[in-house]
Write a protein that holds these residues in place. Structure first.
Motif, short mmCIF file in Angstrom:
data_model
loop_
_atom_site.label_atom_id
_atom_site.label_comp_id
_atom_site.label_asym_id
_atom_site.label_seq_id
_atom_site.Cartn_x
_atom_site.Cartn_y
_atom_site.Cartn_z
N ALA A 23 0.82 -1.21 0.00
CA ALA A 23 0.00 0.00 0.00
C ALA A 23 0.85 1.26 0.00
O ALA A 23 0.48 2.28 -0.60
N GLY A 24 2.01 1.20 0.66
CA GLY A 24 2.86 2.38 0.74
C GLY A 24 3.34 2.87 -0.60
O GLY A 24 3.71 4.04 -0.74
N ALA A 25 3.34 2.01 -1.62
CA ALA A 25 3.77 2.42 -2.95
C ALA A 25 2.89 3.51 -3.52
O ALA A 25 3.32 4.28 -4.38
N PHE A 26 1.65 3.59 -3.07
CA PHE A 26 0.70 4.53 -3.64
C PHE A 26 0.53 5.79 -2.81
O PHE A 26 -0.12 6.74 -3.24
N ILE A 27 1.07 5.80 -1.58
CA ILE A 27 0.90 6.95 -0.69
C ILE A 27 2.07 7.90 -0.89
O ILE A 27 3.22 7.55 -0.66
N THR A 28 1.77 9.10 -1.36
CA THR A 28 2.82 10.04 -1.73
C THR A 28 2.88 11.27 -0.85
O THR A 28 3.78 12.09 -0.99
N GLY A 29 1.93 11.45 0.04
CA GLY A 29 1.95 12.64 0.89
C GLY A 29 0.74 12.68 1.79
O GLY A 29 -0.03 11.73 1.89
N GLY A 30 0.59 13.82 2.46
CA GLY A 30 -0.51 13.99 3.40
C GLY A 30 -0.03 13.77 4.82
O GLY A 30 1.10 13.35 5.06
N SER A 31 -0.89 14.07 5.75
CA SER A 31 -0.55 13.94 7.16
C SER A 31 -1.73 13.32 7.90
O SER A 31 -2.88 13.72 7.71
N SER A 32 -1.44 12.33 8.73
CA SER A 32 -2.48 11.65 9.48
C SER A 32 -2.27 11.88 10.97
O SER A 32 -1.12 11.92 11.44
N PRO A 33 -3.36 12.03 11.74
CA PRO A 33 -3.23 12.12 13.20
C PRO A 33 -2.90 10.79 13.85
O PRO A 33 -2.69 10.73 15.06
N VAL A 34 -2.86 9.73 13.05
CA VAL A 34 -2.64 8.38 13.55
C VAL A 34 -1.34 7.83 12.96
O VAL A 34 -1.13 7.89 11.76
N THR A 35 -0.47 7.32 13.81
CA THR A 35 0.72 6.61 13.35
C THR A 35 0.55 5.14 13.64
O THR A 35 0.43 4.72 14.79
N LEU A 36 0.50 4.37 12.59
CA LEU A 36 0.30 2.92 12.73
C LEU A 36 1.64 2.22 12.90
O LEU A 36 2.65 2.63 12.32
N PRO A 37 1.68 1.14 13.66
CA PRO A 37 2.96 0.49 14.02
C PRO A 37 3.47 -0.49 12.98
O PRO A 37 3.95 -1.58 13.33
N PHE A 38 3.37 -0.11 11.72
CA PHE A 38 3.77 -1.02 10.65
C PHE A 38 4.99 -0.49 9.95
O PHE A 38 5.22 0.72 9.88
N MET A 39 5.77 -1.40 9.41
CA MET A 39 7.00 -1.04 8.71
C MET A 39 6.99 -1.66 7.32
O MET A 39 6.50 -2.76 7.12
N ALA A 40 7.56 -0.92 6.38
CA ALA A 40 7.67 -1.44 5.02
C ALA A 40 8.95 -2.26 4.88
O ALA A 40 10.02 -1.84 5.30
#
Length: 324
Positions: free
Chosen positions: A190-207
């Motif tokens: 999924a990270g391949a498609f995310i190019t910017g923006g800001s979220s109030p949530v940080t998820l504990p996942f790593m690429a």
């Protein structure tokens, strides 16, 4: 009409800094999750799918889909899929707020589709990943109501997948089981498609480090085709792997996880297997692992690449996939 997932497999799979994915600074580890994290994980994916269909319907007309071979009522069915994704976003957002958990928000995305065919091809990949994401998360959901809701969304996403695959001339149900994927595997994709923006949530996942398939002009067939992982040995050396370290390409297909030991190619840059395992079919995922038996995140050194695999002797003869 058949398609190749070479496009998706060749995407850069590393996350960008503005995304809610933790960039790899060391070994990837199995994340600790709870129901709130899983709901936000699902919401992140649903936002991505919603934006994907929103853009596709805005960029390509009904007439353009028809001209590309997707005859009516395909366009109207795409609109129905878009409506489903909108409802999924709203449902998950409401569920999080009801539980007094901060929901994530829509980010910025880039989708490598340039015409109706590449859009529908990417749709098939995304829907397949969505099914695998919900299926992989199911075992970690504690609240029964959330589990029921997730299963309800999963079954709809599976119908989306089958419809899109059939529209592309692929088997709508190539395997008797769908394929569960772990959180970090899904977020590497999924990270391949995310190019910017800001979220109030940080998820504990790593690429995971990117895994790239060498482009081929032949369709992949189980128990026949070879696969080359471009630059994979060079990349693995950064993590302490040398020419004597046994590394396995592990293929995730349905409920099977099938390891095949790789070899280093003559140029000392790539890993290669000479034959795909038998019994895999449809949208298949592959990772590189240091273990032939334990395929947890700690043993995975690169992930995930995607192959569309046909049963031996059943690959279409024309047209062949095109390399970029």
């Amino acid at each position: 009409m058949h398609f190749s997932v070479t496009l998706a497999a060749s995407l850069a799979l590393s996350a960008v800094q503005a995304s809610p994915i933790v960039k790899r600074t060391g070994p990837v580890t199995t994340p600790k999750v709870n129901d709130g994290i899983i709901l936000n994980y699902a919401l992140t994916l649903e936002y991505l799918e919603r934006k994907f269909y929103q853009d596709g319907l805005a960029n390509y007309s009904q007439a353009e889909f028809v001209a590309a071979g997707f005859e009516d009522p395909f366009y109207n069915n795409l609109k129905k899929i878009y409506e489903d994704e909108k409802i999924h976003v709203s449902f998950l957002d409401t569920a999080l707020k009801t539980a007094n958990i901060t929901p994530t928000v829509e980010l910025e995305y880039t989708f490598p589709a340039s015409d109706p065919l590449s859009f529908v091809t990417l749709s098939s990949v995304l829907e397949g990943v969505g099914v695998s994401a919900y299926l992989g998360a199911a075992a970690f959901i504690m609240e029964k109501d959330y589990l029921t809701a997730a299963a309800s969304i999963l079954s709809v996403e599976a119908r989306h997948t089958s419809y899109i695959r059939a529209s592309l001339g692929e088997s709508p149900f190539p395997d008797p089981f769908d394929t569960p994927l772990g959180f970090n595997q899904v977020f590497s994709l999924a990270g391949a498609f995310i190019t910017g923006g800001s979220s109030p949530v940080t998820l504990p996942f790593m690429a995971f480090p990117r895994l790239t398939l060498q482009c081929t002009q032949y369709y992949y067939e189980a128990d026949r085709s070879s696969v080359t992982f471009s630059g994979a040995f060079t990349a693995a050396q950064k993590f302490g792997v040398d020419k004597n370290t046994p590394i396995y390409a592990v293929f995730f297909s349905g409920l099977d996880k099938l390891p095949v030991q790789v070899r280093i190619t003559a140029g000392n840059k790539d890993y290669k297997i000479d034959r795909l395992p038998a019994g895999i079919a449809g949208q298949v995922y592959v990772v590189l692992s240091k273990s032939s038996t334990a395929f947890n995140d700690e043993n995975i050194i690169a992930a995930s690449a995607i192959l569309e695999v046909y049963p031996k002797g059943q690959a279409p003869s024309e047209p062949l996939p095109k390399c970029p």
